[in-house]
Design an enzyme around this catalytic site. Structure first.
Site, short mmCIF file in Angstrom:
data_model
loop_
_atom_site.label_atom_id
_atom_site.label_comp_id
_atom_site.label_asym_id
_atom_site.label_seq_id
_atom_site.Cartn_x
_atom_site.Cartn_y
_atom_site.Cartn_z
N GLN A 263 0.83 -1.20 0.00
CA GLN A 263 0.00 0.00 0.00
C GLN A 263 0.86 1.24 0.00
O GLN A 263 0.64 2.19 -0.75
CB GLN A 263 -0.90 -0.01 1.25
CG GLN A 263 -2.05 0.93 1.19
CD GLN A 263 -2.91 0.62 -0.03
OE1 GLN A 263 -3.15 1.50 -0.82
NE2 GLN A 263 -3.33 -0.61 -0.21
N HIS A 266 2.45 2.99 -3.19
CA HIS A 266 1.66 3.76 -4.15
C HIS A 266 2.03 5.23 -4.13
O HIS A 266 2.05 5.89 -5.15
CB HIS A 266 0.17 3.66 -3.81
CG HIS A 266 -0.50 2.47 -4.42
ND1 HIS A 266 -0.61 2.30 -5.76
CD2 HIS A 266 -1.10 1.39 -3.86
CE1 HIS A 266 -1.25 1.16 -6.02
NE2 HIS A 266 -1.55 0.59 -4.87
N GLU A 331 -10.36 1.63 3.09
CA GLU A 331 -10.54 1.23 1.69
C GLU A 331 -10.31 -0.29 1.56
O GLU A 331 -11.13 -1.00 1.03
CB GLU A 331 -9.54 2.01 0.82
CG GLU A 331 -9.65 1.70 -0.65
CD GLU A 331 -8.50 2.31 -1.45
OE1 GLU A 331 -7.49 2.74 -0.85
OE2 GLU A 331 -8.61 2.35 -2.69
N HIS A 332 -9.16 -0.75 2.05
CA HIS A 332 -8.84 -2.19 2.03
C HIS A 332 -8.70 -2.67 3.47
O HIS A 332 -7.98 -2.06 4.26
CB HIS A 332 -7.49 -2.45 1.36
CG HIS A 332 -7.38 -1.92 -0.03
ND1 HIS A 332 -6.77 -0.71 -0.33
CD2 HIS A 332 -7.79 -2.44 -1.22
CE1 HIS A 332 -6.81 -0.51 -1.64
NE2 HIS A 332 -7.42 -1.53 -2.21
N ASP A 365 -6.09 -6.21 -6.13
CA ASP A 365 -5.77 -5.07 -7.01
C ASP A 365 -5.78 -5.48 -8.48
O ASP A 365 -6.07 -4.67 -9.35
CB ASP A 365 -4.37 -4.54 -6.68
CG ASP A 365 -4.35 -3.71 -5.41
OD1 ASP A 365 -5.44 -3.33 -4.95
OD2 ASP A 365 -3.26 -3.46 -4.89
N HIS A 424 -52.63 19.02 -8.11
CA HIS A 424 -52.33 17.62 -7.84
C HIS A 424 -53.61 16.87 -7.46
O HIS A 424 -53.86 15.76 -7.93
CB HIS A 424 -51.32 17.49 -6.69
CG HIS A 424 -49.89 17.77 -7.06
ND1 HIS A 424 -49.44 19.01 -7.41
CD2 HIS A 424 -48.81 16.94 -7.14
CE1 HIS A 424 -48.13 18.95 -7.67
NE2 HIS A 424 -47.73 17.71 -7.52
#
Lengths: 434, 434
Positions: A263, A266, A331-332, A365, A424
């Site tokens: 991770q 990145h 996220e993960h 991934d 209406h």
């Protein structure tokens, strides 16, 4: 020397504050970038192809003299695919097949039901007509991202997926083109930046307007996507990537260290956190980090990411780890424990959950099948992985029978009068039998 | 004298341009409103309850001295419900029951599948933890809106729905409170404006932070919602309401005129358009409009809406009407024809489709069952009615077996090396048998 990675103990009085500081991330947008993007959008909206071409010549140093010349013909993608080494082509095709198989499960179908009086209610599900896929150029050009964004759209039944990708100095990325061919992209243009977002949103004489724009991009692309939202749909604007690992201390420490690295590599802003109830194991992982870090080609990025935003956190129990995970809404989330299924059942908020010691995030991934476009920055509390559902939309179906209009008309008229909306009410009352 | 309503003919050379002008709507945001909302949000974020109380005292002229005092106790809602006239309570409860029954069909369930090597893939579906529901005060306080926003959240399984609604001069709307009781709202606070949005997004000592904010509001509320998006989820920011009617010319003209009125009476910016292949019928509807308009309590709003934004359009055929409808992607589409089901099958883009002569839009607004929160301003091209799916989110599940890690690890490592992400590759390779 600064610590390699922060150590925290959930039993400490100051832990919650420390966690808040650790998670804090300044997502504020740069006003000058936003203004620049707005200017480019307005220009592309007004001048179309001419503006798109000028910005592409200026920013990408591309010598084309018409947008037509910037369309990348299908023959070029096919050639790129044919030229790939066999192992790479096989890997891409295997990944694409698995992503497709998984996403087919997400396809929603139209439904309806008929009530006793003959009234039919339902929902009609249709794909979007046309989708734009932004693929960054240069170093961040990830073919896996082409698969993950284009395949759900095609599984949803989107007839036309248009890829845009900048080609600085005219250099095209052959793996990206090959991935486009495999993923079923329909057309591709060598344009990028806010100008490409504008062209996709408003359409030009050459590049047709789309209904939704997906895919990652730099700050200008993100600012442009925010601004065209409403004219077209957009996907989430992603923050830095994150992994949270819950481990019982029985997975090889090197595996967990490498999962944290995967991770951290990145981006210096990426966040990698480990929760474990075993302090000795945290020592082992810290030692593995120290030992393995110098061997990594992206060691500098990893070192900064771990030092600034990483943490090894001692927790009282796996239960407490789950509670912290639900707060973080990562996220993960890797659950590297015995009986990971039971642990996962306690998780309410996460983009993707990786269960068991063999489920490294990197498998997800690339090729496990589920999407790698996931909610970041705690947004998993209210949002979902990119999926087929992002490329389908629903229309309510309401077919009221003559008998149904008698019952519903009275209810609607009563409520409409209560809200002071007499047209209406009258519209419903006209359908009542005299 | 200005025309009551514009007449267009789809065969005219200038039709497409005229249609574009008719649909044009300036959705640009007012910068001063945006800045004011931003200031209020920042203040509420920093000072919490104190700021929320000050703004409420100032803008709503409410004399409360603590936010606690601004929570509307459940006993008050129950009293409001008990005090409703029986016909009104019955209508609200019947509408709520029908909305609930319909939305149950939208509930998604978790799923998973096991591959031959024992790898399990799936998606875990969970409700949001806490949702904020904004309900406007004053004249625009619509109890039907409480039902339409709260019921899908409760059907999704959201444990806590918090309603905020401004009470100018301390005046509470009893029908709104009764609707909250019927819809299953959990707590209610008499606060509104950008300050209420800030309190819901960031939380204060008294008002807990939510994960998503839904419900209509004025320009300040809309601006505040745009700004807190990302910290929390939000629903669509709605534009003016729209109806498009496709009629074969065989529905009583008065019915269709009143259906157009029922949209136009919402707002001078509302848009009501009729498509029909029968010119004589369009004359009839125009005559009905002229005859019925003076009888309407909201005639002034209707007159301006129809004159500025309405149209009666002659088309060559129902097929052409469908094509125009797909271009417009209307919020509400009435198909007032024989065999409306066949016509509806040609519609790709619409928020809600009303089939047959008895399905007036007003039935859908109140009690048919489907949601009345629908995509406006052509956004039905890429978005959907509010639904249970807006209050559920998904987490991917990835449980790779030992055998699966051998296959997937090789594919992932190959692709990771291709992208220059060696930690990703190593993380997968560690799981390969030596």
């Amino acid at each position: 020397m600064a610590a390699l990675i922060q150590r925290l103990d959930a039993r400490d009085a100051g832990f919650r504050d420390a966690l808040t500081r650790l998670l804090a991330f300044d997502a504020s947008q740069d006003e000058s970038i936003d203004r620049a993007a707005a200017g480019i959008l307005a220009d592309v909206r007004q001048r179309g192809d001419a503006a798109l071409l000028e910005y592409t010549q200026r920013y990408d140093r591309v010598q084309a003299t018409s947008i037509d010349a910037l369309e990348i013909p299908r023959a070029d993608w096919e050639a790129a695919l044919a030229a790939l080494p066999a192992h790479q082509r096989n890997a891409l095709e295997a990944a694409a097949d698995r992503v497709r198989s998984y996403h087919v499960h997400q396809r929603a179908e139209s439904w309806s039901y008929t009530e006793a009086d003959g009234t039919v209610l339902g929902q009609q599900i249709t794909p979007l007509d046309r989708v734009g896929l932004y693929v960054p150029g240069g170093k961040a050009a990830y073919p896996s991202s082409v698969l993950m964004n284009a395949i759900p759209a095609k599984v949803a039944g989107v007839p036309e997926v248009i890829m845009v990708t900048p080609t600085p100095d005219g250099v095209r990325n052959p793996i990206v083109l090959a991935a486009a061919a495999i993923a079923g992209v329909d057309r591709a243009f060598a344009v990028g930046g806010a100008q490409a977002v504008g062209a996709l949103a408003y359409g030009t004489a050459t590049l047709p307007a789309v209904d939704k724009i997906v895919g990652p991009g730099n700050a200008y692309v993100a600012a442009a996507k925010r601004r065209v939202f409403g004219t077209v749909g957009i996907d989430m604007i992603a923050g830095p990537s994150e992994i949270l690992i819950i481990c019982d201390g029985k997975t090889p420490a090197d595996w967990i260290a490498m999962d944290l690295f995967s991770q951290a590599e990145h981006d210096e802003l990426a966040q990698a956190i480990l929760l474990c109830p075993d302090a000795a194991y945290l020592d082992e992982v810290e030692a593995a980090i120290a030992r393995l870090l110098p061997t990594m080609p992206r060691a500098d990025i990893i070192r900064k990411s771990l030092a600034d935003r990483g943490a090894l956190i001692l927790v009282a129990s796996i239960d407490e780890a789950c509670e912290i995970a639900n707060h973080i809404a990562p996220e993960h989330l890797e659950i590297s424990t015995e009986d990971a299924v039971t642990v996962a059942a306690r998780i309410r908020h996460a983009g993707a959950i990786f269960l068991g010691r063999y489920s490294s995030e990197s498998l997800g991934d690339y090729c496990a099948g589920p999407n790698h476009v996931l909610p970041t920055s705690r947004t998993a509390r209210f949002s979902s992985p990119l999926g087929v559902y992002d490329f389908q939309k629903r229309s309510s179906l309401i077919q009221v029978s003559h008998a149904g209009a008698q019952t519903l008309g009275r209810i609607a008229a009563d409520l409409a009068h209560g809200e002071g909306l007499q047209a209406h009410a009258a519209s419903a009352e006209y359908r009542l039998d005299k």
